[in-house]
Design an enzyme around this catalytic site. Structure first.
Site, PDB file in Angstrom:
ATOM      1  N   ARG A  11      26.515  -5.561  19.898  1.00 31.67           N
ATOM      2  CA  ARG A  11      26.993  -6.837  19.371  1.00 31.67           C
ATOM      3  C   ARG A  11      26.906  -6.716  17.864  1.00 31.67           C
ATOM      4  NH1 ARG A  11      27.710 -11.008  16.957  1.00 31.67           N
ATOM      5  NH2 ARG A  11      27.797 -13.117  17.571  1.00 31.67           N
ATOM      6  N   GLU A  19      36.847 -15.125  20.652  1.00 34.35           N
ATOM      7  CA  GLU A  19      36.639 -14.872  22.080  1.00 34.35           C
ATOM      8  C   GLU A  19      37.954 -14.481  22.745  1.00 34.35           C
ATOM      9  OE1 GLU A  19      33.808 -15.199  24.008  1.00 34.35           O
ATOM     10  OE2 GLU A  19      32.627 -15.565  22.211  1.00 34.35           O
ATOM     11  N   ARG A  53      22.304  -6.448  24.867  1.00 38.23           N
ATOM     12  CA  ARG A  53      23.132  -5.658  23.949  1.00 38.23           C
ATOM     13  C   ARG A  53      22.349  -5.404  22.666  1.00 38.23           C
ATOM     14  NH1 ARG A  53      28.084  -9.842  23.705  1.00 38.23           N
ATOM     15  NH2 ARG A  53      26.266 -11.062  23.132  1.00 38.23           N
TER      16      ARG A  53
END
Length: 116
Positions: A11, A19, A53
């Site tokens: 990330r 998104e 992540r």
């Protein structure tokens, strides 16, 4: 993917890209893919997020930083909730002024609002 074929999800630290299904998400993903696909990159991590992540900075092409390049090209927001970095804010402000990428839209919706 590491040299020993282990895949890690990263990330990007201090920024938030659109998104899926949000305007400019495809352009942001394409920009990132074109920038680093097939290249050796270095990731400086800051820990993990709640989804496991790694949170990090992606370095490529002898000094470029993917997080910053996305901001400079108007393909991400500076995620001020988690970052107070004034240089990143200046990069976003410049992209806004130049109406680059998502800033060409009159009312871009930040992903943290789009999600909810």
């Amino acid at each position: 993917m590491t040299k020993d074929s282990v895949t890690h999800k990263i990330r990007l630290a201090s920024i938030d890209c659109p998104e899926r299904k949000q305007p400019f998400s495809t352009k942001a993903k394409g920009f990132a893919s074109e920038a680093i696909f097939g290249k050796e990159v270095r990731v400086k991590t800051q820990g993990k997020d709640r989804y496991g992540r790694y949170i990090g900075w992606v370095y490529y092409d002898e000094g470029k930083i993917l997080n910053e390049e996305l901001l400079k090209n108007g393909l991400a927001w500076h995620y001020r909730k988690y970052s107070k970095d004034q240089n990143l804010q200046k990069m976003e402000d410049t992209a806004r002024e130049q109406k680059l990428g998502l800033w060409a839209d009159k009312t871009p919706i930040p992903p943290w609002e789009w999600r909810y």
